[in-house]
Write an enzyme that holds these catalytic residues in place. Structure first.
Site, mmCIF file in Angstrom:
data_model
loop_
_atom_site.group_PDB
_atom_site.id
_atom_site.type_symbol
_atom_site.label_atom_id
_atom_site.label_comp_id
_atom_site.label_asym_id
_atom_site.label_seq_id
_atom_site.Cartn_x
_atom_site.Cartn_y
_atom_site.Cartn_z
ATOM 1 N N HIS A 154 0.871 -1.183 0.000
ATOM 2 C CA HIS A 154 0.000 0.000 0.000
ATOM 3 C C HIS A 154 0.911 1.238 0.000
ATOM 4 O O HIS A 154 2.018 1.199 0.526
ATOM 5 C CB HIS A 154 -0.839 -0.048 1.284
ATOM 6 C CG HIS A 154 -1.917 0.974 1.371
ATOM 7 N ND1 HIS A 154 -1.684 2.274 1.744
ATOM 8 C CD2 HIS A 154 -3.249 0.881 1.163
ATOM 9 C CE1 HIS A 154 -2.839 2.941 1.761
ATOM 10 N NE2 HIS A 154 -3.806 2.114 1.409
ATOM 11 N N ASP B 50 3.091 -4.430 8.022
ATOM 12 C CA ASP B 50 1.885 -3.637 7.830
ATOM 13 C C ASP B 50 0.692 -4.564 8.070
ATOM 14 O O ASP B 50 0.347 -5.381 7.229
ATOM 15 C CB ASP B 50 1.877 -3.069 6.412
ATOM 16 C CG ASP B 50 0.585 -2.326 6.091
ATOM 17 O OD1 ASP B 50 -0.370 -2.392 6.902
ATOM 18 O OD2 ASP B 50 0.536 -1.685 5.030
ATOM 19 N N GLN C 200 -4.437 -4.971 7.098
ATOM 20 C CA GLN C 200 -5.431 -5.932 6.606
ATOM 21 C C GLN C 200 -5.403 -7.262 7.348
ATOM 22 O O GLN C 200 -6.310 -8.078 7.177
ATOM 23 C CB GLN C 200 -5.250 -6.176 5.095
ATOM 24 C CG GLN C 200 -5.503 -4.954 4.230
ATOM 25 C CD GLN C 200 -6.896 -4.358 4.404
ATOM 26 O OE1 GLN C 200 -7.833 -5.019 4.838
ATOM 27 N NE2 GLN C 200 -7.038 -3.069 4.088
ATOM 28 N N LYS D 209 -10.438 -0.180 10.401
ATOM 29 C CA LYS D 209 -10.610 -1.371 9.560
ATOM 30 C C LYS D 209 -10.998 -2.590 10.385
ATOM 31 O O LYS D 209 -11.172 -3.678 9.835
ATOM 32 C CB LYS D 209 -9.312 -1.649 8.795
ATOM 33 C CG LYS D 209 -8.978 -0.568 7.766
ATOM 34 C CD LYS D 209 -7.796 -0.962 6.916
ATOM 35 C CE LYS D 209 -7.165 0.206 6.193
ATOM 36 N NZ LYS D 209 -7.863 0.596 4.970
ATOM 37 N N CYS E 32 -4.755 2.553 -3.637
ATOM 38 C CA CYS E 32 -3.501 2.996 -3.017
ATOM 39 C C CYS E 32 -2.380 1.982 -3.200
ATOM 40 O O CYS E 32 -1.546 1.787 -2.307
ATOM 41 C CB CYS E 32 -3.679 3.294 -1.538
ATOM 42 S SG CYS E 32 -4.668 4.758 -1.253
HETATM 43 C C1 LIG Z 1 -2.342 -2.893 3.467
HETATM 44 C C2 LIG Z 1 -2.680 -1.522 3.934
HETATM 45 N N1 LIG Z 1 -1.723 -0.764 4.485
HETATM 46 C C3 LIG Z 1 -1.971 0.476 4.936
HETATM 47 C C4 LIG Z 1 -3.215 1.033 4.829
HETATM 48 C C5 LIG Z 1 -3.410 2.428 5.313
HETATM 49 O O1 LIG Z 1 -4.284 2.475 6.388
HETATM 50 P P1 LIG Z 1 -4.752 3.882 6.926
HETATM 51 O O2 LIG Z 1 -5.341 4.638 5.799
HETATM 52 O O3 LIG Z 1 -5.741 3.556 7.969
HETATM 53 O O4 LIG Z 1 -3.524 4.555 7.475
HETATM 54 C C6 LIG Z 1 -4.247 0.282 4.262
HETATM 55 C C7 LIG Z 1 -5.604 0.848 4.131
HETATM 56 O O5 LIG Z 1 -6.121 1.075 3.094
HETATM 57 C C8 LIG Z 1 -3.971 -1.006 3.805
HETATM 58 O O6 LIG Z 1 -4.926 -1.745 3.234
#
Ligand SMILES: Cc1ncc(COP(=O)(O)O)c(C=O)c1O
Ligand SMILES: Cc1ncc(COP(=O)(O)O)c(C=O)c1O
Lengths: 132, 420, 420, 132
Positions: B135, B212, B215, B238, B377
């Site tokens: 992401h 990370d 998910q 999430k 993203c």
């Molecule tokens: C794999 C992953 N990493 C990071 C994020 C970023 O999360 P946040 O927007 O809550 O910081 C997301 C969310 O879309 C994600 O799916």
């Protein structure tokens, strides 16, 4: 809902009338919407009075962005560039005959943004060109 | 459909219809007569009433600023905030609640590590290893840091199937990265990476690891000590929790040695003109008034998830994704991205030949079906797949098999409308 | 007492008893038979039901991730989030909502400027001018930056009365600071600084200005264009809004030229492997999923404050502080810190001879009275006053004159207990 | 509420029994609670068996911190240092006979923290010394 994907839009998406390029062109400009990869390139021939004599686009992307570009090219044929500068979001929405959320609005307005940036002779197309 | 379902997924123990009653928004009609089919939980999950109520109770009865007050409200608010930290600690199996730092979201948690650990520990020319399936939140912080510090960045390749290329991983580990930061589960193709093995390998190669968990933590049991991971980042929104709160977990020794990130109230022990002494963990990294109500809400979300059981949730989603893949494979001209069901979580990205993802999403929306269309993203992964955008349906504990049927029916309508 | 009040404050136009009904927590008894007297609004304000309800409605009917979604919920959530930005813009008189950046709190807003503007614009040896009356949130970010970049830091002196020393200000401006960052209103002594004049002077001296509006924006009308300030930072939780949301306002040209701070989703236009292109304002500075519900809550708080009227609120607090000072001056052995009523907002810090601030606060709490005791995140100011801690009572639109009477009565009990 | 500021605490605050310093001392340690400026310095004389023979404190701060220090000095007279190492938060609360919120707990525990850091011969007093 078929209101939305009105036949006009699907039709223009699948059978565009103003797809193509001009070489040479008096004005050329292109930009993309990185969010979804929509891409529009526009070529214009403008006469000495500043009237648009030919307008063609190339592009890829969603039905809205491509149909909107096709309809816009049709619309600006015979228009003075000063008129083009005054075209607004509202004109595009009327042209398409639909309501759009913020994301799809970007798709619909990409071709106008590219057109105006070209006509104004700007280095970069910005959202301010098509915002109220 | 219900029989087919039961046959396909005999082990499903979760009463999804009962669960749905806990989520007020799921009763909504998006237009008169059109009920919501929410298939966008990867972007953000919906919230059960218990989470909303926990924050209400905080605001209606206890609200106060925390940590320094000597009055009933301040003491209650402090206790509620710290209790939430304790719940997070237990949820991810951390050794101490001092290792739980509240941030706004996953993104801020990763940036915290980049600024604090990165700026202080890395040196010019050092290598950071990422993957092609990250992401943007696990790419851009490192690109910013690399630019500032003149670091090198490499990415573990993704195969056409949408999994990490093991050989490429080994090859790139051999280059001696100082940090390996990677996603536990792809938010585009749903691939679940074998984190434990990868972390062990990265450690052998001398790298610090950041996972990370945006998910993974919401969808299956993640135990930081079992994984032996150095840093873990995830978001409350999430996992049935509110917006505005996220978590960074870190190994104690790493966190102790890191300089502060944001400066301000609460993160100091003492300030004199021109100088300060940082506070103890976790407060060193929590500058200013934190997201108190949001921490309380996250605590309530964890209670809720625990009550249902993470294993049961995971099993339910496994059933959903198997079923979804099966149904979608029937659709002619539909291309599915990512690996087969046993390698992934409840996310399916796809495209219909001749139709842009935006158009799919727009038409589905007319049927009340909320999916995402775009690059999610994760532009580099889309570049890899050579598509600018995909359509993504994603599931959670409240998703039903019928909703997947609705999705498939609506996709057939898309094909009709576009004549493909 | 009610008559004395009316006499003292003939202009008070605000119906405080009606307003109190809007705040659920104010009906609370902290112990059986002991109603809450909340005199700690400087730490955080209480929240009206309309703010709590706005967030409930968001979660119960609209919750979705914003900006990229093409479904009803995502469009609604995006519209609600951006509408909140518009409300903030109008509330502080900004020219464009692109200049409104949502942060977690004042602290993060100031750190954003320190990291983004500071790291990119300042050079070794440059001077940052602060004041001795700052909150740690407007000190430590600059100390961190100064350490990193080898900057000089000076502080405008505070007089014994608790106001900024004008001559010292002129003297220090003459040293040519690149930045002058100062508080609009002291959270300890309540002093309201003449921001407009000071900003003009600072501009003449060539400094960029940052105003810490954590205590001003909630309590009186602040107009960024009238002040001509370069940056303004404030927090939602101190202005009837939720925790987890704050604001940075900046002049367009400054913001445009600043590099990103946090990297991640939403703050980019495009990402390729190893590189990215930042998004337009304000998104460039909002990485990751923002505090969506909290922005909505802040918007509702602004609606609420506007409905009452900032001028009316300010007048009410002026009445309260005049009355409080008058009553407290009666108490023998009680020392009040800070200037007279016309120079300050609704905050009174004090000490009772022979009793530590903690003990005052603890005994007051037995009577349901919530005040703060400590250094109020302003240790340098306390050092100046040569006391380790003070007791602080602070007021807001829901504070009554009777509550001040209760405070004074309880202070007499403190004196009894300690035999002073 | 007078339960809380029990006469014992106010009395020990106003008339401490174990205020003073030892010179020489076998063990000395001091620390402060920066939150409120509470400060405690402790001097101990310990005999060859490890039994505390004299214990005095100097300090400033709130009634809880000072009374707690005074009572703690009384308590440890005649105690073995190993017993001191086992003293806990609970012992202090029982000694004071009151319940305390988290902020006041820090005041109450400051003297124990200082005492334990001294007895353990640590360089710095940390909260872990008095936490469960
Ligand atoms: C794999 C992953 N990493 C990071 C994020 C970023 O999360 P946040 O927007 O809550 O910081 C997301 C969310 O879309 C994600 O799916
Ligand atoms: C003057 C001042 N500045 C900054 C802050 C910090 O605000 P926050 O904790 O919301 O970041 C405060 C709050 O206590 C304050 O009073």
């Amino acid at each position: 809902m078929d209101d939305f994907y009105r036949e006009l839009i699907i039709d223009r998406y699948k059978n565009p009338q103003y797809r193509g390029s001009l070489n040479p062109a008096d004005i050329s400009f292109e930009d993309e919407n990185p969010l979804c990869g929509d891409h529009i390139h526009i070529d214009l021939r403008v006469d000495d009075e500043g009237v648009i004599r030919e307008a063609l686009f190339e592009g890829r992307g969603c039905a809205i962005s491509q149909a909107s570009a096709d309809l816009l090219m049709e619309k600006v044929h015979g228009m003075h560039v000063d008129q083009v500068k005054r075209l607004s979001k509202q004109d595009i929405l009327e042209m398409l005959g639909i309501e759009l959320g913020p994301v799809r609005l970007k798709c619909a307005l990409l071709s106008l943004k590219v057109l105006k940036a070209g006509v104004y002779g700007l280095g970069e197309a910005t959202d301010d060109l098509v915002e109220e | 459909m219900a029989e087919a379902m039961a046959e396909l997924h005999p082990k499903v123990a979760l009463d999804v219809y009962k669960i749905r009653e806990d989520f007020p928004v799921l009763g909504r009609q998006v237009r008169p007569g059109v009920p919501l089919v929410y298939l966008d939980s990867t972007a953000t999950s919906q919230k059960p009433a218990s989470v909303i109520e926990a924050m209400n109770a905080y605001y209606r009865q206890h609200n106060a600023n925390i940590h320094r007050g000597i009055h009933v409200l301040a003491e209650e608010a402090t206790a509620m905030y710290e209790e939430a930290r304790e719940k997070v600690k237990n949820f991810i199996g951390a050794a101490s609640s001092r290792q739980i730092i509240f941030t706004r979201n996953t993104t801020e948690a990763i940036n915290l590590v980049a600024y604090s650990w990165g700026l202080s520990q890395l040196r010019r020319g050092d290598l950071i290893l990422l993957t092609e399936m990250e992401h943007h939140s696990n790419l851009v912080p490192w690109y910013l840091l690399a630019e500032r510090m003149d670091l090198r960045v490499e990415h573990v390749a993704v195969t056409a199937e949408g999994v990490l290329d093991e050989n490429d991983f080994d090859r790139k580990l051999a280059m001696g990265p100082r940090l390996f930061a990677f996603t536990h589960m792809s938010n585009v193709v749903g691939t679940i990476n074998p984190a434990k093995t990868m972390i062990a390998k990265a450690h052998q190669a001398g790298a610090v690891t950041l996972l990370d968990g945006a998910q993974s933590v919401p969808h299956f049991r993640v135990d930081v000590q079992e994984l032996d991971v150095d840093f873990l980042a995830f978001s409350g929104h999430k996992m049935c929790g509110p917006t505005g709160i996220g978590v960074l977990y870190g190994k104690r020794e790493l966190l102790e040695n890191m300089p502060p990130f944001l400066g301000g109230g609460d993160m100091i022990k003492k300030v004199t003109l021109g100088a300060f002494k940082p506070n103890e963990l976790p407060y060193k990294f929590e500058a200013g008034t934190p997201a108190i109500a949001e921490a309380v809400g996250l605590g309530a979300a964890i209670d809720y998830l625990n009550k249902i059981g993470m294993d049961v949730i995971c099993q339910h989603e496994q059933g959903l994704v198997r079923y979804a893949l099966e149904r979608l494979r029937e659709v002619e001209g539909l291309r599915i991205f990512g690996p087969s069901a046993e390698k992934k979580g409840g996310v399916v990205s796809f495209l219909v030949d001749g139709v842009h993802a935006h158009d799919i999403s727009q038409i589905l929306d007319q049927y009340g079906i909320a999916i995402r269309a775009g690059h999610h993203c994760a532009m580099p992964l889309h570049e890899k797949f050579q598509v600018p955008a995909t359509a993504r349906a994603s599931f959670y504990l409240y998703t039903t098999f019928e909703e997947i049927d609705r999705l498939v029916e609506a996709i057939y309508r898309v094909k009709d409308i576009f004549g493909v």
